[in-house]
Design an enzyme around this catalytic site. Structure first.
Site, mmCIF file in Angstrom:
data_model
loop_
_atom_site.group_PDB
_atom_site.id
_atom_site.type_symbol
_atom_site.label_atom_id
_atom_site.label_comp_id
_atom_site.label_asym_id
_atom_site.label_seq_id
_atom_site.Cartn_x
_atom_site.Cartn_y
_atom_site.Cartn_z
ATOM 1 N N CYS A 7 0.848 -1.197 0.000
ATOM 2 C CA CYS A 7 0.000 0.000 0.000
ATOM 3 C C CYS A 7 0.879 1.242 0.000
ATOM 4 C CB CYS A 7 -0.915 -0.001 1.219
ATOM 5 S SG CYS A 7 -1.907 -1.506 1.374
ATOM 6 N N ASP A 102 8.350 0.346 3.275
ATOM 7 C CA ASP A 102 8.599 -0.127 1.909
ATOM 8 C C ASP A 102 10.096 -0.153 1.619
ATOM 9 O OD1 ASP A 102 8.622 2.641 2.112
ATOM 10 O OD2 ASP A 102 7.712 2.980 0.148
ATOM 11 N N ARG A 103 10.821 0.855 2.102
ATOM 12 C CA ARG A 103 12.278 0.857 1.941
ATOM 13 C C ARG A 103 12.904 -0.309 2.692
ATOM 14 N NH1 ARG A 103 14.559 6.424 3.878
ATOM 15 N NH2 ARG A 103 16.566 5.474 3.291
#
Length: 249
Positions: A7, A102-103
């Site tokens: 997301c 996300d990283r």
């Protein structure tokens, strides 16, 4: 069957896997929770059992989506969470919880695939670069505006810059100096991203010589892939890390 969700700031990337073998059954990208539900309901002979997700949305937005998934499909949902260390990678932030998930997952995936030092470049709404040494130490990274942000800022704050997405796509068929506004903007922004990549590669070489791997991911990865021909484009790199962070038995 397992539902995986990434997301992001602008879109939700989803895919459905067969639980036993991890084989991909279906995948897609949507721009809203409702569109996600519609996409999943349209799949034939798919019975979802579990879900794992990573989200850079607000906690309230993420909880709304989790509630919707439980209501519509009756599945359990596991969310990726920050960690100081996982799967051999040590989080390099002073406050590890502030590193974008996300990283973090892309780094886990990159280090797992590289089996050594690596540079992870992610080209989404924002562009990120992260350096992971051979012993799994995250040396830090960089964040800058991605193509969508640069484009939209110019459209928003410069009155005479107005054009659609189709014109933008056509403009990027070349890197020659633009002969109209859309070409000038799109190619200028593209060159900024390409320059960013070259700087990251130079820094990686200063750390490790030629003994490192480069991974490129994100929706705009193809815009810069030719700048680093040695790089491996891995569109599902975040999902590789998600499976490591949230194993489902």
């Amino acid at each position: 069957m397992i539902l995986e969700l990434d997301c992001g700031n602008s879109f939700i990337k989803w895919r459905v896997l067969r639980a036993e073998a991890g084989a991909l059954i279906a995948e897609g990208v949507v721009d809203s929770d409702g569109a996600l539900v519609d996409n999943l309901r349209s799949l034939e002979k798919v019975s979802l059992v579990k879900c794992r997700l990573v989200s850079v949305r607000t906690e309230d937005e993420t909880n709304l989506l989790i509630g919707l998934l439980k209501q519509e499909f009756g599945i359990s949902v596991v969310c990726a969470a920050p960690a100081r260390e996982m799967s051999g990678v040590k989080n390099g932030y002073d406050d590890y919880e502030r590193l974008g998930l996300d990283r973090w997952l892309a780094m886990l995936g990159g280090f797992h695939l590289a089996k050594g030092a690596c540079l992870v470049l992610d080209f989404g709404t924002a562009v990120t670069a992260d350096f992971i040494s051979a012993d799994g130490e995250h040396l830090g990274g960089f964040i800058c505006p991605g193509m969508p942000l640069m484009r939209n800022q110019l459209r928003t704050h410069t009155r005479k810059i107005r054009y659609g997405d189709l014109a933008a796509e056509r403009a990027l068929t070349s890197q020659a100096p633009g002969r109209n506004t859309v070409e000038a903007v799109e190619r200028g922004c593209s060159l900024m991203l390409r320059g960013f990549v070259l700087t990251q590669l130079e820094m990686a070489r200063s750390y490790w010589g030629d003994d490192y791997r480069v991974f490129i991911t994100g929706g705009d990865a193809e815009l810069v892939s030719d700048v680093a021909p040695e790089a491996r484009v891995v569109s599902d790199l975040v999902f590789v890390g998600l499976a490591m962070a949230c194993p489902l038995s």
